[in-house]
Design a protein around this motif. Sequence first.
Motif, PDB file in Angstrom:
ATOM      1  N   ASP A 151       0.836  -1.204   0.000  1.00 14.87           N
ATOM      2  CA  ASP A 151       0.000   0.000   0.000  1.00 14.87           C
ATOM      3  C   ASP A 151       0.868   1.251   0.000  1.00 14.87           C
ATOM      4  OD1 ASP A 151      -2.328  -1.469   0.062  1.00 14.87           O
ATOM      5  OD2 ASP A 151      -2.336  -1.580   2.251  1.00 14.87           O
ATOM      6  N   THR A 152       2.011   1.144   0.664  1.00 15.91           N
ATOM      7  CA  THR A 152       2.908   2.297   0.770  1.00 15.91           C
ATOM      8  C   THR A 152       4.338   1.831   0.521  1.00 15.91           C
ATOM      9  OG1 THR A 152       1.460   3.296   2.421  1.00 15.91           O
ATOM     10  CG2 THR A 152       3.702   4.137   2.318  1.00 15.91           C
ATOM     11  N   VAL A 153       5.072   2.586  -0.272  1.00 16.84           N
ATOM     12  CA  VAL A 153       6.472   2.237  -0.521  1.00 16.84           C
ATOM     13  C   VAL A 153       7.353   3.414  -0.117  1.00 16.84           C
ATOM     14  CG1 VAL A 153       8.195   1.563  -2.238  1.00 16.84           C
ATOM     15  CG2 VAL A 153       5.851   0.716  -2.447  1.00 16.84           C
ATOM     16  N   VAL A 154       8.294   3.160   0.789  1.00 15.91           N
ATOM     17  CA  VAL A 154       9.261   4.178   1.205  1.00 15.91           C
ATOM     18  C   VAL A 154      10.611   3.778   0.618  1.00 15.91           C
ATOM     19  CG1 VAL A 154      10.342   5.345   3.154  1.00 15.91           C
ATOM     20  CG2 VAL A 154       7.992   4.540   3.346  1.00 15.91           C
ATOM     21  N   LEU A 155      11.197   4.714  -0.125  1.00 18.71           N
ATOM     22  CA  LEU A 155      12.437   4.433  -0.840  1.00 18.71           C
ATOM     23  C   LEU A 155      13.628   5.084  -0.127  1.00 18.71           C
ATOM     24  CD1 LEU A 155      13.649   3.321  -3.597  1.00 18.71           C
ATOM     25  CD2 LEU A 155      13.386   5.666  -4.422  1.00 18.71           C
ATOM     26  N   PHE A 156      14.677   4.305   0.114  1.00 17.05           N
ATOM     27  CA  PHE A 156      15.902   4.798   0.748  1.00 17.05           C
ATOM     28  C   PHE A 156      17.023   4.793  -0.280  1.00 17.05           C
ATOM     29  CE2 PHE A 156      14.610   4.645   5.220  1.00 17.05           C
ATOM     30  CZ  PHE A 156      13.485   3.851   5.138  1.00 17.05           C
ATOM     31  N   ARG A 157      17.853   5.828  -0.243  1.00 15.08           N
ATOM     32  CA  ARG A 157      18.976   5.916  -1.171  1.00 15.08           C
ATOM     33  C   ARG A 157      20.213   6.463  -0.474  1.00 15.08           C
ATOM     34  NH1 ARG A 157      17.274   2.857  -3.975  1.00 15.08           N
ATOM     35  NH2 ARG A 157      16.537   2.960  -6.107  1.00 15.08           N
ATOM     36  N   PHE A 158      21.388   5.975  -0.901  1.00 15.28           N
ATOM     37  CA  PHE A 158      22.637   6.645  -0.534  1.00 15.28           C
ATOM     38  C   PHE A 158      22.884   7.719  -1.574  1.00 15.28           C
ATOM     39  CE2 PHE A 158      23.866   2.445   1.379  1.00 15.28           C
ATOM     40  CZ  PHE A 158      24.073   2.910   2.666  1.00 15.28           C
ATOM     41  N   PHE A 159      23.468   8.823  -1.161  1.00 18.35           N
ATOM     42  CA  PHE A 159      23.981   9.754  -2.162  1.00 18.35           C
ATOM     43  C   PHE A 159      25.275  10.352  -1.636  1.00 18.35           C
ATOM     44  CE2 PHE A 159      22.905  14.038  -0.490  1.00 18.35           C
ATOM     45  CZ  PHE A 159      22.026  13.710   0.529  1.00 18.35           C
ATOM     46  N   GLU A 160      26.024  10.885  -2.587  1.00 18.79           N
ATOM     47  CA  GLU A 160      27.350  11.387  -2.273  1.00 18.79           C
ATOM     48  C   GLU A 160      27.304  12.904  -2.317  1.00 18.79           C
ATOM     49  OE1 GLU A 160      30.077  10.266  -5.406  1.00 18.79           O
ATOM     50  OE2 GLU A 160      31.188  12.080  -4.901  1.00 18.79           O
ATOM     51  N   ALA A 161      27.838  13.549  -1.291  1.00 19.83           N
ATOM     52  CA  ALA A 161      27.910  15.009  -1.329  1.00 19.83           C
ATOM     53  C   ALA A 161      28.981  15.492  -0.379  1.00 19.83           C
ATOM     54  CB  ALA A 161      26.573  15.634  -0.953  1.00 19.83           C
ATOM     55  N   ALA A 162      29.809  16.388  -0.842  1.00 25.20           N
ATOM     56  CA  ALA A 162      30.844  17.018  -0.035  1.00 25.20           C
ATOM     57  C   ALA A 162      31.695  15.994   0.715  1.00 25.20           C
ATOM     58  CB  ALA A 162      30.216  18.024   0.945  1.00 25.20           C
ATOM     59  N   GLY A 163      32.069  14.917   0.011  1.00 27.16           N
ATOM     60  CA  GLY A 163      32.980  13.947   0.595  1.00 27.16           C
ATOM     61  C   GLY A 163      32.372  13.036   1.640  1.00 27.16           C
ATOM     62  N   ARG A 164      31.032  13.005   1.675  1.00 19.65           N
ATOM     63  CA  ARG A 164      30.381  12.123   2.644  1.00 19.65           C
ATOM     64  C   ARG A 164      29.323  11.274   1.961  1.00 19.65           C
ATOM     65  NH1 ARG A 164      27.333  15.186   6.420  1.00 19.65           N
ATOM     66  NH2 ARG A 164      26.366  13.181   6.770  1.00 19.65           N
ATOM     67  N   LEU A 165      29.152  10.075   2.516  1.00 19.22           N
ATOM     68  CA  LEU A 165      28.081   9.214   2.061  1.00 19.22           C
ATOM     69  C   LEU A 165      26.859   9.577   2.892  1.00 19.22           C
ATOM     70  CD1 LEU A 165      27.658   6.922   0.102  1.00 19.22           C
ATOM     71  CD2 LEU A 165      28.318   5.327   1.899  1.00 19.22           C
ATOM     72  N   ARG A 166      25.825  10.006   2.230  1.00 14.32           N
ATOM     73  CA  ARG A 166      24.629  10.437   2.964  1.00 14.32           C
ATOM     74  C   ARG A 166      23.426   9.613   2.553  1.00 14.32           C
ATOM     75  NH1 ARG A 166      25.659  16.921   2.592  1.00 14.32           N
ATOM     76  NH2 ARG A 166      23.597  17.030   3.519  1.00 14.32           N
ATOM     77  N   ARG A 167      22.351   9.755   3.312  1.00 12.74           N
ATOM     78  CA  ARG A 167      21.167   8.944   3.053  1.00 12.74           C
ATOM     79  C   ARG A 167      19.974   9.833   2.745  1.00 12.74           C
ATOM     80  NH1 ARG A 167      23.932   6.244   7.350  1.00 12.74           N
ATOM     81  NH2 ARG A 167      23.942   3.990   7.050  1.00 12.74           N
ATOM     82  N   ALA A 168      19.160   9.360   1.824  1.00 11.56           N
ATOM     83  CA  ALA A 168      17.944  10.100   1.503  1.00 11.56           C
ATOM     84  C   ALA A 168      16.743   9.177   1.635  1.00 11.56           C
ATOM     85  CB  ALA A 168      18.023  10.647   0.085  1.00 11.56           C
ATOM     86  N   VAL A 169      15.602   9.755   1.985  1.00 13.74           N
ATOM     87  CA  VAL A 169      14.382   8.957   2.125  1.00 13.74           C
ATOM     88  C   VAL A 169      13.226   9.686   1.452  1.00 13.74           C
ATOM     89  CG1 VAL A 169      13.845   9.919   4.426  1.00 13.74           C
ATOM     90  CG2 VAL A 169      12.925   7.685   3.778  1.00 13.74           C
ATOM     91  N   SER A 170      12.369   8.934   0.774  1.00 10.22           N
ATOM     92  CA  SER A 170      11.189   9.541   0.153  1.00 10.22           C
ATOM     93  C   SER A 170      10.065   8.509   0.054  1.00 10.22           C
ATOM     94  CB  SER A 170      11.531  10.078  -1.238  1.00 10.22           C
ATOM     95  OG  SER A 170      12.190   9.083  -1.989  1.00 10.22           O
ATOM     96  N   VAL A 171       8.847   9.008  -0.035  1.00  9.35           N
ATOM     97  CA  VAL A 171       7.696   8.120  -0.214  1.00  9.35           C
ATOM     98  C   VAL A 171       7.398   8.086  -1.709  1.00  9.35           C
ATOM     99  CG1 VAL A 171       5.247   7.762   0.295  1.00  9.35           C
ATOM    100  CG2 VAL A 171       6.765   8.691   2.044  1.00  9.35           C
TER     101      VAL A 171
END
Length: 221
Positions: A151-171
């Motif tokens: 019914d609901t999908v939450v998507l997680f992603r790594f992304f790269e910015a300013a020399g760091r591995l960061r995480r993003a989340v979205s519905v």
Amino acid sequence: MLLGPSGVGKSSTALAYMVAALARGERGLILSFDEPTGILLRRAAGLGMDIREPIAEGRLRVEQIDPAEVSPGELAAMVRHAVEDEDVRLVLIDSLTGYQSAMPGEQYLLLQMHEILTYLNQQGVTTLLVLAQHGLLGQMSSAVDLTYLSDTVVLFRFFEAAGRLRRAVSVVKKRVGPHEDTIRELRIDGGGFRVGAPLVGFQGVLTGAPHLASAGTRIAV
Ligand SMILES: Nc1ncnc2c1ncn2[C@@H]1O[C@H](COP(=O)(O)OP(=O)(O)O)[C@@H](O)[C@H]1O
Ligand SMILES: [Mg+2]
């Protein structure tokens, strides 16, 4: 469904939902295919979520499942028992990737999953499905598309910015009604995790290698 690459925070986020349900007085069941209970408890404690007490009190049951030893029928029976005899209101399957290896074939997995989810739905039980995707950055895929069952999908992603591995989340999906369409940063540390402000300064976060949306936009590091 919580969807994304390995290590991005799917299990921890799912556990946070579980902890919230326990705090509301609900009972929960975790079917853990991917990691031993000890690891699960240790990571949870490290993130400020101590689940030893609800386990000791019988409000939360964690079943560590070896797909080689448990048949799909036994799994279904385990879920029914938890709902009908223990009044479980939240079931976490972590992960479908592990569950899949307990199945003889993809078609079988879809049929089994469909049956279990329909049953849980009819009982008014919420199910959290964790599904890992291949790859860590950039284009990603799962061995099997089960998003249509959710019914609901939450998507997680790594992304790269300013020399760091960061995480993003979205519905990315909500079957009934509108949902937020922003991509937000997710931070995980010893204090737990925090969802930050929408990542408006970046373009292409979901590709894993974003660039600044416009000149002069400051990146929050
Ligand atoms: N105590 C902690 N402090 C900081 N980061 C942590 C802590 N525990 C776990 N993490 C981070 O969370 C990640 C694992 O999250 P997890 O929910 O298991 O991911 P997934 O289920 O998507 O594979 C680790 O790779 C680590 O970066
Ligand atoms: Mg996990």
